[in-house]
Design a protein around this motif. Structure first.
Motif, PDB file in Angstrom:
ATOM      1  N   LEU A  29      -2.860  16.644   2.999  1.00 52.31           N
ATOM      2  CA  LEU A  29      -2.699  16.338   1.603  1.00 52.31           C
ATOM      3  C   LEU A  29      -3.995  16.614   0.683  1.00 52.31           C
ATOM      4  CD1 LEU A  29      -0.225  13.433   1.611  1.00 52.31           C
ATOM      5  CD2 LEU A  29       0.408  15.745   1.012  1.00 52.31           C
ATOM      6  N   LYS A  30      -5.018  15.875   1.412  1.00 48.66           N
ATOM      7  CA  LYS A  30      -6.325  16.039   0.658  1.00 48.66           C
ATOM      8  C   LYS A  30      -6.980  17.466   0.627  1.00 48.66           C
ATOM      9  CE  LYS A  30      -8.481  11.635   0.508  1.00 48.66           C
ATOM     10  NZ  LYS A  30      -9.641  10.822   0.700  1.00 48.66           N
ATOM     11  N   ALA A  31      -6.550  18.251   1.641  1.00 48.74           N
ATOM     12  CA  ALA A  31      -6.899  19.648   1.713  1.00 48.74           C
ATOM     13  C   ALA A  31      -6.450  20.417   0.527  1.00 48.74           C
ATOM     14  CB  ALA A  31      -6.572  20.316   3.241  1.00 48.74           C
ATOM     15  N   ARG A  32      -5.139  20.019   0.093  1.00 54.97           N
ATOM     16  CA  ARG A  32      -4.439  20.683  -1.029  1.00 54.97           C
ATOM     17  C   ARG A  32      -4.826  20.144  -2.331  1.00 54.97           C
ATOM     18  NH1 ARG A  32       1.175  22.741   0.199  1.00 54.97           N
ATOM     19  NH2 ARG A  32       0.734  23.650   2.153  1.00 54.97           N
ATOM     20  N   HIS A  33      -5.297  18.887  -2.224  1.00 52.97           N
ATOM     21  CA  HIS A  33      -5.701  18.041  -3.571  1.00 52.97           C
ATOM     22  C   HIS A  33      -6.816  17.275  -3.193  1.00 52.97           C
ATOM     23  CE1 HIS A  33      -1.412  18.883  -4.686  1.00 52.97           C
ATOM     24  NE2 HIS A  33      -1.159  18.302  -3.556  1.00 52.97           N
ATOM     25  N   PRO A  34      -8.008  18.256  -3.229  1.00 52.06           N
ATOM     26  CA  PRO A  34      -9.494  17.713  -3.081  1.00 52.06           C
ATOM     27  C   PRO A  34      -9.807  16.509  -3.436  1.00 52.06           C
ATOM     28  CG  PRO A  34      -9.328  20.119  -3.288  1.00 52.06           C
ATOM     29  CD  PRO A  34      -8.087  19.719  -3.790  1.00 52.06           C
ATOM     30  N   GLY A  35      -9.419  16.293  -5.005  1.00 55.46           N
ATOM     31  CA  GLY A  35     -10.008  14.983  -5.625  1.00 55.46           C
ATOM     32  C   GLY A  35      -9.059  13.821  -5.586  1.00 55.46           C
ATOM     33  N   ALA A  36      -8.133  13.981  -4.503  1.00 52.92           N
ATOM     34  CA  ALA A  36      -6.983  12.850  -4.298  1.00 52.92           C
ATOM     35  C   ALA A  36      -7.717  11.518  -3.863  1.00 52.92           C
ATOM     36  CB  ALA A  36      -5.797  13.187  -3.558  1.00 52.92           C
ATOM     37  N   GLU A  37      -7.489  10.370  -4.399  1.00 53.88           N
ATOM     38  CA  GLU A  37      -7.967   9.019  -3.869  1.00 53.88           C
ATOM     39  C   GLU A  37      -7.060   8.370  -2.718  1.00 53.88           C
ATOM     40  OE1 GLU A  37      -9.171   4.719  -5.275  1.00 53.88           O
ATOM     41  OE2 GLU A  37      -8.267   6.008  -6.581  1.00 53.88           O
ATOM     42  N   LEU A  38      -7.419   8.023  -1.836  1.00 52.46           N
ATOM     43  CA  LEU A  38      -6.609   7.156  -0.840  1.00 52.46           C
ATOM     44  C   LEU A  38      -6.518   5.629  -1.173  1.00 52.46           C
ATOM     45  CD1 LEU A  38      -4.806   7.312   1.691  1.00 52.46           C
ATOM     46  CD2 LEU A  38      -6.821   7.338   3.153  1.00 52.46           C
ATOM     47  N   ILE A  39      -5.354   4.949  -1.245  1.00 51.93           N
ATOM     48  CA  ILE A  39      -5.611   3.502  -0.925  1.00 51.93           C
ATOM     49  C   ILE A  39      -4.592   3.326  -0.033  1.00 51.93           C
ATOM     50  CG2 ILE A  39      -4.517   1.729  -2.591  1.00 51.93           C
ATOM     51  CD1 ILE A  39      -4.457   3.356  -5.088  1.00 51.93           C
ATOM     52  N   ASP A  40      -5.411   2.496   0.943  1.00 51.05           N
ATOM     53  CA  ASP A  40      -5.175   2.135   2.190  1.00 51.05           C
ATOM     54  C   ASP A  40      -4.695   0.643   2.130  1.00 51.05           C
ATOM     55  OD1 ASP A  40      -4.540   3.669   4.460  1.00 51.05           O
ATOM     56  OD2 ASP A  40      -6.984   3.947   4.842  1.00 51.05           O
ATOM     57  N   ARG A  41      -3.438   0.445   2.486  1.00 50.19           N
ATOM     58  CA  ARG A  41      -2.975  -0.855   2.528  1.00 50.19           C
ATOM     59  C   ARG A  41      -2.406  -1.298   3.970  1.00 50.19           C
ATOM     60  NH1 ARG A  41      -1.791  -4.914  -0.746  1.00 50.19           N
ATOM     61  NH2 ARG A  41      -2.444  -3.899  -2.543  1.00 50.19           N
ATOM     62  N   ASP A  42      -3.251  -2.233   4.558  1.00 49.26           N
ATOM     63  CA  ASP A  42      -2.839  -2.570   6.179  1.00 49.26           C
ATOM     64  C   ASP A  42      -1.855  -3.950   5.793  1.00 49.26           C
ATOM     65  OD1 ASP A  42      -2.502  -3.537   8.619  1.00 49.26           O
ATOM     66  OD2 ASP A  42      -4.359  -2.832   9.086  1.00 49.26           O
ATOM     67  N   LEU A  43      -0.558  -3.471   5.917  1.00 44.96           N
ATOM     68  CA  LEU A  43       0.376  -4.547   5.866  1.00 44.96           C
ATOM     69  C   LEU A  43       0.176  -5.769   6.736  1.00 44.96           C
ATOM     70  CD1 LEU A  43       3.378  -2.579   4.668  1.00 44.96           C
ATOM     71  CD2 LEU A  43       1.911  -3.659   3.185  1.00 44.96           C
ATOM     72  N   SER A  44      -0.146  -5.279   7.952  1.00 46.07           N
ATOM     73  CA  SER A  44      -0.499  -6.368   9.025  1.00 46.07           C
ATOM     74  C   SER A  44      -1.465  -7.259   9.115  1.00 46.07           C
ATOM     75  CB  SER A  44      -0.132  -5.513  10.266  1.00 46.07           C
ATOM     76  OG  SER A  44      -0.023  -6.304  11.333  1.00 46.07           O
ATOM     77  N   SER A  45      -2.627  -6.646   8.688  1.00 44.96           N
ATOM     78  CA  SER A  45      -3.733  -7.587   8.306  1.00 44.96           C
ATOM     79  C   SER A  45      -3.551  -8.272   6.990  1.00 44.96           C
ATOM     80  CB  SER A  45      -4.939  -6.970   8.608  1.00 44.96           C
ATOM     81  OG  SER A  45      -5.216  -5.975   7.389  1.00 44.96           O
ATOM     82  N   ASN A  46      -2.866  -7.780   6.146  1.00 45.89           N
ATOM     83  CA  ASN A  46      -2.785  -8.402   4.805  1.00 45.89           C
ATOM     84  C   ASN A  46      -1.231  -8.493   4.343  1.00 45.89           C
ATOM     85  OD1 ASN A  46      -3.425  -9.585   2.510  1.00 45.89           O
ATOM     86  ND2 ASN A  46      -4.085  -7.598   1.429  1.00 45.89           N
ATOM     87  N   PRO A  47      -0.418  -9.139   5.071  1.00 45.75           N
ATOM     88  CA  PRO A  47       1.123  -9.115   4.842  1.00 45.75           C
ATOM     89  C   PRO A  47       1.498  -9.457   3.147  1.00 45.75           C
ATOM     90  CG  PRO A  47       0.409 -10.524   6.496  1.00 45.75           C
ATOM     91  CD  PRO A  47      -0.625 -10.313   5.964  1.00 45.75           C
ATOM     92  N   PRO A  48       2.335  -8.833   2.551  1.00 43.31           N
ATOM     93  CA  PRO A  48       3.086  -9.348   1.424  1.00 43.31           C
ATOM     94  C   PRO A  48       3.756 -10.769   1.673  1.00 43.31           C
ATOM     95  CG  PRO A  48       3.636  -7.027   1.971  1.00 43.31           C
ATOM     96  CD  PRO A  48       2.925  -7.699   2.797  1.00 43.31           C
ATOM     97  N   PRO A  49       3.638 -11.809   0.774  1.00 43.83           N
ATOM     98  CA  PRO A  49       4.086 -12.777   0.706  1.00 43.83           C
ATOM     99  C   PRO A  49       5.859 -12.823   0.779  1.00 43.83           C
ATOM    100  CG  PRO A  49       3.770 -12.653  -1.765  1.00 43.83           C
ATOM    101  CD  PRO A  49       3.090 -11.317  -0.902  1.00 43.83           C
TER     102      PRO A  49
END
Ligand SMILES: Cc1cc2nc3c(=O)[nH]c(=O)nc-3n(C[C@H](O)[C@H](O)[C@H](O)COP(=O)(O)O)c2cc1C
Length: 205
Positions: A29-49
Motif C-alpha cells: 500500500l505504501k509503495a502505491r501511496h508513498p506519503g501514507a501514514e500508518l497508525i498501528d493499534r495493538d489491541l492485545s497490548s492495549n485492549p478496548p474497554p
C-alpha cells in the motif's frame, strides 16, 4: 490514500503470522501511496474497554456523542472515519475472533452513529473504504487444505464481513493463512498462497 489503520489482534504482537503478513500488505500500500501514514493499534497490548452498564444505557437512551460513557467509542469511530484503508490482522480463536477484536467491534458498531436502524434493516453510516483482513489459523477453515484434514467451522470470515458491512464497509479483501500449526512446510505454503493473492490484488508497481 493518506492514512492506513492497522489493528493487530494477536497476543503475539509483531511476531504473529497475521501481523507479519500484514507488514507485506502495508508495504504494498505504501509503495502505491508513498506519503501514507500508518497508525498501528495493538489491541492485545492495549485492549478496548468491554461494554459496561454506562455504555449500554448511553446507546439505548438519548445520550449525545459527548457522553463520558461513549468517549472511547467516539475516539475509535473517529479514528476509523479518518482512515483511508483499514487492515485487520487477526488469528482465528475458537473458530471466531479473539476477544480483543470483539471488544473493538463492540465499541465501533454503534446504533445511530456507525449504523442506523430502518424498517428494511440496519444501514451503514460510514463511507466505504478498502478493508484488508489477514486471518491466521492453526488448521483450515476453507477448502484449501493440501492434506487430509477436517475443515473447521468458520465464524470468523462471515462474522467480520457482516459487522463491517453493517457499518458501511463493503470493499473487503481477505487473505487467509491457514494450516500454521502443521509445521514449517505448511506455514511456508500458507504464506506463498497469500503472497500470490497479494500479487494479484496489489501487483508491485
Ligand atoms: C486461544 C486460541 C484459540 C485458537 N483457536 C483456533 C481455532 O479455532 N482454529 C484454528 O485453526 N486455530 C486456532 N488457534 C491457532 C491459531 O489460530 C494459530 O496459532 C495462528 O497461527 C495464530 O495466528 P498468529 O500467529 O497471527 O497469532 C487458536 C489459538 C489460540 C491461542
Amino acid at each position: 490514500m493518506r492514512t492506513i489503520l492497522r489493528l493487530t489482534a494477536s497476543p503475539r504482537g509483531s511476531q504473529a503470522n497475521s501481523h507479519r503478513f500484514s507488514d507485506q500488505l502495508i508495504a504494498r500500500l505504501k509503495a502505491r501511496h508513498p506519503g501514507a501514514e500508518l497508525i498501528d493499534r495493538d489491541l492485545s497490548s492495549n485492549p478496548p474497554p468491554l461494554i459496561d452498564a454506562g455504555f449500554s444505557a448511553a446507546i439505548l437512551g438519548t445520550a449525545d456523542r459527548s457522553s463520558p460513557a461513549l468517549r472511547e467509542s467516539e475516539r475509535l469511530i473517529a479514528e476509523l472515519e479518518n482512515t483511508d484503508a483499514l487492515v485487520i490482522a487477526t488469528p482465528m480463536h475458537n473458530f471466531s475472533t479473539p476477544a480483543v477484536l470483539k471488544a473493538w467491534i463492540d465499541q465501533i458498531v454503534r446504533i445511530h452513529r456507525s449504523f442506523g436502524s430502518t424498517p428494511q434493516g440496519k444501514v451503514g453510516l460510514l463511507s466505504d473504504r478498502p478493508v484488508y483482513l489477514v486471518l491466521a489459523s492453526g488448521g483450515w477453515f476453507t477448502d484449501a487444505a493440501p492434506i487430509e484434514a477436517p475443515r473447521q467451522p468458520d465464524f470468523l470470515t462471515p462474522y467480520l464481513s457482516t459487522v463491517l458491512n453493517t457499518i458501511g464497509l463493503r470493499d473487503l479483501h481477505i487473505f487467509a493463512l491457514e494450516g500454521l500449526a502443521r509445521g514449517d512446510a505448511m506455514r511456508d505454503a500458507a504464506f506463498a498462497r497469500a503472497e500470490a493473492a497479494l500479487n494479484a490484488l496489489l501487483p508491485l508497481p
